[in-house]
Design a protein around this motif. Structure first.
Motif, PDB file in Angstrom:
ATOM      1  N   GLU A   2       0.840  -1.190   0.000  1.00  0.00           N
ATOM      2  CA  GLU A   2       0.000   0.000   0.000  1.00  0.00           C
ATOM      3  C   GLU A   2       0.875   1.239   0.000  1.00  0.00           C
ATOM      4  O   GLU A   2       1.987   1.241   0.493  1.00  0.00           O
ATOM      5  N   ASN A   3       0.337   2.289  -0.585  1.00  0.00           N
ATOM      6  CA  ASN A   3       1.038   3.572  -0.572  1.00  0.00           C
ATOM      7  C   ASN A   3       0.509   4.398   0.585  1.00  0.00           C
ATOM      8  O   ASN A   3      -0.685   4.641   0.682  1.00  0.00           O
ATOM      9  N   PHE A   4       1.402   4.791   1.455  1.00  0.00           N
ATOM     10  CA  PHE A   4       1.042   5.618   2.596  1.00  0.00           C
ATOM     11  C   PHE A   4       1.577   7.018   2.378  1.00  0.00           C
ATOM     12  O   PHE A   4       2.642   7.203   1.803  1.00  0.00           O
ATOM     13  N   ASP A   5       0.845   7.977   2.845  1.00  0.00           N
ATOM     14  CA  ASP A   5       1.236   9.369   2.762  1.00  0.00           C
ATOM     15  C   ASP A   5       2.506   9.579   3.595  1.00  0.00           C
ATOM     16  O   ASP A   5       2.566   9.197   4.762  1.00  0.00           O
ATOM     17  N   ARG A   6       3.529  10.183   2.995  1.00  0.00           N
ATOM     18  CA  ARG A   6       4.801  10.403   3.698  1.00  0.00           C
ATOM     19  C   ARG A   6       4.612  11.250   4.953  1.00  0.00           C
ATOM     20  O   ARG A   6       5.282  11.024   5.952  1.00  0.00           O
ATOM     21  N   GLU A   7       3.715  12.208   4.873  1.00  0.00           N
ATOM     22  CA  GLU A   7       3.484  13.069   6.030  1.00  0.00           C
ATOM     23  C   GLU A   7       2.931  12.258   7.206  1.00  0.00           C
ATOM     24  O   GLU A   7       3.359  12.450   8.345  1.00  0.00           O
ATOM     25  N   THR A   8       2.022  11.350   6.924  1.00  0.00           N
ATOM     26  CA  THR A   8       1.474  10.491   7.974  1.00  0.00           C
ATOM     27  C   THR A   8       2.564   9.588   8.539  1.00  0.00           C
ATOM     28  O   THR A   8       2.688   9.428   9.759  1.00  0.00           O
ATOM     29  N   ARG A  10       5.739  10.196   8.552  1.00  0.00           N
ATOM     30  CA  ARG A  10       6.648  11.050   9.307  1.00  0.00           C
ATOM     31  C   ARG A  10       6.083  11.333  10.690  1.00  0.00           C
ATOM     32  O   ARG A  10       6.788  11.261  11.690  1.00  0.00           O
ATOM     33  N   ASP A  11       4.776  11.641  10.762  1.00  0.00           N
ATOM     34  CA  ASP A  11       4.126  11.898  12.054  1.00  0.00           C
ATOM     35  C   ASP A  11       4.227  10.675  12.964  1.00  0.00           C
ATOM     36  O   ASP A  11       4.532  10.801  14.156  1.00  0.00           O
TER      37      ASP A  11
END
Length: 93
Positions: A2-8, A10-11
């Motif tokens: 799955e592709n996860f948002d980098r910002e998420t 990073r958080d």
């Protein structure tokens, strides 16, 4: 995968989630972003250290192995010593 948002990611990593930190390292490796991998190693990602060590070994970059070792990834130092002890400066089994 799955592709996860980098910002998420990073958080989550900043909140102490090591798996998210590892996933960020995988994304940086896929993108060829050595600078981000180095930053992740500085943040404590041993996975980033593994990925950087693999790249440095493939390139025969002794200075980079030393830098990775100095950043806290001992395996890079072990690989550096192995290369330095090899006869004629070549790889040794």
């Amino acid at each position: 995968m799955e592709n996860f948002d980098r910002e998420t990611l990073r958080d989550l990593a900043e909140a102490g989630n090591e798996t998210a930190l590892d996933r960020l390292a995988d994304l940086a490796d896929t993108d060829g972003d050595v600078e981000e991998l180095s930053e992740l190693l500085d943040e404590g990602s041993m996975h980033a250290g593994q990925l950087l060590t693999r790249r440095a070994l493939a390139a025969g970059d002794l200075r980079e192995l030393q830098r990775i070792s100095d950043a806290g990834f001992e395996e890079a130092g072990e690989e550096l010593e192995r290369l330095l002890r090899a006869p004629n400066g070549g790889p040794r089994d």
